[in-house]
Design a protein around this motif. Structure first.
Motif, mmCIF file in Angstrom:
data_model
loop_
_atom_site.group_PDB
_atom_site.id
_atom_site.type_symbol
_atom_site.label_atom_id
_atom_site.label_comp_id
_atom_site.label_asym_id
_atom_site.label_seq_id
_atom_site.Cartn_x
_atom_site.Cartn_y
_atom_site.Cartn_z
ATOM 1 N N ILE A 88 0.835 -1.205 0.000
ATOM 2 C CA ILE A 88 0.000 0.000 0.000
ATOM 3 C C ILE A 88 0.867 1.251 0.000
ATOM 4 O O ILE A 88 1.923 1.282 0.648
ATOM 5 N N MET A 89 0.422 2.266 -0.728
ATOM 6 C CA MET A 89 1.027 3.581 -0.554
ATOM 7 C C MET A 89 -0.093 4.609 -0.431
ATOM 8 O O MET A 89 -1.043 4.610 -1.211
ATOM 9 N N SER A 90 0.004 5.455 0.583
ATOM 10 C CA SER A 90 -1.014 6.465 0.861
ATOM 11 C C SER A 90 -0.357 7.647 1.540
ATOM 12 O O SER A 90 0.617 7.487 2.276
ATOM 13 N N ILE A 91 -0.907 8.830 1.326
ATOM 14 C CA ILE A 91 -0.382 9.994 2.043
ATOM 15 C C ILE A 91 -0.598 9.839 3.535
ATOM 16 O O ILE A 91 0.095 10.472 4.341
ATOM 17 N N GLY A 92 -1.573 8.978 3.892
ATOM 18 C CA GLY A 92 -1.811 8.714 5.311
ATOM 19 C C GLY A 92 -0.551 8.297 6.050
ATOM 20 O O GLY A 92 -0.390 8.565 7.231
ATOM 21 N N PHE A 93 0.376 7.627 5.334
ATOM 22 C CA PHE A 93 1.612 7.170 5.980
ATOM 23 C C PHE A 93 2.625 8.289 6.151
ATOM 24 O O PHE A 93 3.606 8.140 6.881
ATOM 25 N N LEU A 94 2.427 9.391 5.443
ATOM 26 C CA LEU A 94 3.438 10.451 5.450
ATOM 27 C C LEU A 94 3.081 11.585 6.409
ATOM 28 O O LEU A 94 3.854 12.519 6.578
ATOM 29 N N LEU A 95 1.889 11.506 7.024
ATOM 30 C CA LEU A 95 1.470 12.576 7.927
ATOM 31 C C LEU A 95 1.861 12.215 9.349
ATOM 32 O O LEU A 95 1.549 11.133 9.820
ATOM 33 N N GLU A 96 2.508 13.150 10.024
ATOM 34 C CA GLU A 96 2.889 12.866 11.422
ATOM 35 C C GLU A 96 1.661 12.798 12.313
ATOM 36 O O GLU A 96 1.547 11.975 13.202
ATOM 37 N N ASP A 97 0.723 13.712 12.062
ATOM 38 C CA ASP A 97 -0.490 13.803 12.858
ATOM 39 C C ASP A 97 -1.648 13.410 11.954
ATOM 40 O O ASP A 97 -1.884 14.041 10.931
ATOM 41 N N SER A 98 -2.381 12.366 12.338
ATOM 42 C CA SER A 98 -3.425 11.868 11.430
ATOM 43 C C SER A 98 -4.588 12.838 11.280
ATOM 44 O O SER A 98 -5.391 12.694 10.372
#
Lengths: 267, 318
Positions: A88-98
């Motif tokens: 999986i790749m998602s910007i969700g993984f790149l955000l420190e704070d969800s």
């Protein structure tokens, strides 16, 4: 076209977009269930989540907030399972704070999506599913432009039964025609609700619109998926619905859709 | 200069973007030097034009959600109907969902066209005191797709605010697409002179929705839009046969109530699922008048007079 030109998608056999003109119809849900069904069928699957403002895939697959690492071949995708069958790749993984809002205009979104397509080391995949936000705008154009070097097998369009939804999906169909994306078929989601207390079926969001839309536009009707609180609950918890409820009519509906999509890819 | 000038290349980042004149797409554009020098980034004169144009609009309320399909357009339409039920009020409904405009269908205005006059574009009137504008009125076929990048969408929103002849309006309700992107930034930017009273946030009970809605609330804080409150839509379904309630979209993390407690925001109300809502929307009729006894209609009626929304009206709203 040699494999070095194709870049990180060189070993990806099939690419399928999951689209809808309409928001909240179940694109991420259908993407997740298709992915899980394909993994259960022995395939190696990837999910590229290009909904930058509202990424739902990480929660639905219970992958939380892992770190994204780099390797020689690019960004390493996050695997939902220890056997590494589902990447999986998602910007969700790149955000420190969800809860952090991604407040970006089109050009910045376009740039990140370009990186997601070209710089992620997907490796060998049977199928890469691309989950999209609603609409026909920057994200959709960015995905198609960056996939130009690689074949896009087609798109699965998701709608709910009512006219307010099919009205938007008609526009998405036009988008596909204009951008030469083959429509693999239409899924009618949230198609009827069976009361768990008395088994009465209620058409909460009307009925039949998806099938009518398929007829109207000459598209394949892939099937209906009912409104199932067990499905929404397992997605909330990031659990595998197909493993938890294999006897359900929802499971049957999803399996039929997957089989039809696979047949059209192998054809 | 227009956000995307007519002679700009396809990937023009927009004249007000940080990349104006500098992006690779700018090579060869006749405006490249102007943009690169920063001359194009002076405050957009449209902001002042819009401020002047909207001095006749008393209140401006945005309807937002991070999440798609939660009922923003349904709420916007029915809030407009409810406000317009007071004959002494003039209500305007602006649909800035450029790619997926639902308002024309929900308001029963499909097929209507917009006319131009000396004083600008005329909105479409669904009642004598309820005017509507949407890109849906500018499309000639229900199959027409609006395949526009951000800058072109921004230009359309500017025109909606600057060029529509709204006249004297008590409430301008703005329906938005999901997300926190071009449309939202543009509405905030172009209304920065005229002012926004606040935003109503729509969510459904489940965490998959709330996680997007929290981002929208952060967006509001960042751009300094007051949040009037939150509405939890699709909050339970009462079976018409056995009357038992099912949570189709379960509030696994406490629903909007817990989120509002955590973020110190008013929960304006909860609206249950009712198949007749979808049907009314599809048929372009207000379910407040079609099925006034439905639990959903009752919930809506309770939201209006009891909530902070009534702050904006001297009389009860319904």
């Amino acid at each position: 076209m040699d494999s070095s030109e194709k870049g990180s998608l060189a070993q990806v056999k099939h690419v399928v977009l999951v689209l809808s003109g309409k928001g909240g119809v179940g694109k991420s849900t259908i993407t997740t269930e298709l992915a899980l069904a394909l993994v259960h069928a022995g395939k190696k699957v990837g999910i590229l989540d290009v909904d930058l403002c509202g990424p739902s895939i990480p929660r639905m697959l219970s992958v939380g907030k892992p770190e994204v690492h780099q390797c020689d071949a690019g960004w390493v995708p996050v695997y939902a399972d220890p056997q590494q069958k589902l990447a999986i790749m998602s910007i969700g993984f790149l955000l420190e704070d969800s809860d952090e809002a991604v407040i970006w205009r089109g050009p910045k979104k376009t740039a990140l999506i370009g990186q997601f397509v070209s710089d992620v080391a997907w490796g060998e995949l049977d199928i890469l599913l691309v989950d999209t936000p609603p609409g026909t705008s920057d994200e959709h154009l960015a995905v198609l432009e960056n996939l130009r070097k690689h074949r896009v097998d087609g798109a699965v369009l998701v709608t709910t039964p009512q006219a307010v939804s099919t009205g938007d999906v008609r526009r998405e169909i036009t988008f596909c025609k204009k951008t030469a994306v083959k429509i693999l078929g239409i899924v009618e989601n949230m198609s009827g609700f069976v009361c768990p207390h008395c088994s009465e079926c209620s058409n909460v969001f009307s009925k039949g619109g998806g099938e009518e839309l398929a007829k109207l536009t000459g598209s394949v009707f892939l099937g209906s998926v009912p409104l199932d609180p067990l499905l929404t609950a397992t997605l909330e918890e990031g659990r595998d619905f197909l493993q938890a409820f294999p006897e359900s009519s929802t499971y049957t509906a999803i399996s039929q859709i997957v089989n039809t999509v696979l047949s059209s890819l192998d054809a | 200069m227009a956000d995307v000038p007519n002679d700009a290349p396809e990937h023009c980042p927009g004249t007000s973007s940080d990349q104006a004149g500098k992006s690779s797409a700018c090579q060869g554009c006749p405006n490249q030097n102007i943009c690169a020098s920063g001359a194009a980034k002076a405050p957009d004169p449209a902001i002042e034009e819009i401020r002047q144009k909207l001095t006749s609009v008393k209140h401006k309320i945005l309807v937002l959600s991070g999440k798609g399909g939660v009922g923003k357009s349904t709420f916007s339409a029915h809030l407009s109907h409810a406000l317009a039920s007071d004959d002494s009020k003039e209500i305007a409904l602006l649909d800035v969902d450029i790619c997926g405009p639902s308002i024309p269908k929900i308001m029963g205005l499909e097929g209507e066209q917009v006319h131009q006059s000396g004083s600008g574009w005329s909105p479409v009137y669904v009642e004598d005191n309820l005017a509507v504008m949407s890109i849906g009125f500018l499309l000639s076929s229900p199959d027409d797709a609006v395949i526009w990048r951000g800058p072109k969408k921004n230009g359309m929103i500017k025109q909606f605010l600057r060029d529509v002849d709204w006249g004297e309006v008590d409430y301008l309700i703005v329906d938005t697409p999901p997300g926190t992107s071009d449309e939202h930034l543009s509405i905030v930017q172009y209304l920065s002179g005229a002012g926004i009273d606040g935003a109503v946030i729509i969510t459904t009970p489940q965490e998959v929705s709330l996680q997007d809605v929290r981002k929208e609330i952060r967006f509001c804080k960042k751009v300094k839009i007051p949040v009037i409150g939150v509405i939890e839509n699709m909050s339970g379904f009462v079976c018409p046969k056995c009357k038992n309630t099912s949570q189709i979209f379960p509030p696994t993390t406490g629903g909007a109530q817990r989120m509002c407690e955590e973020l110190n925001l008013p929960l304006l109300g909860r609206v249950p699922l009712d198949p007749r809502i979808g049907r009314s929307c599809d048929e372009g009729r207000s379910f407040l008048t079609e099925v006034p006894d439905s639990p959903a209609a009752v919930a809506y009626q309770n939201i209006f007079p009891n909530s902070k929304l009534s702050h904006y009206s001297k009389n009860s709203l319904c």
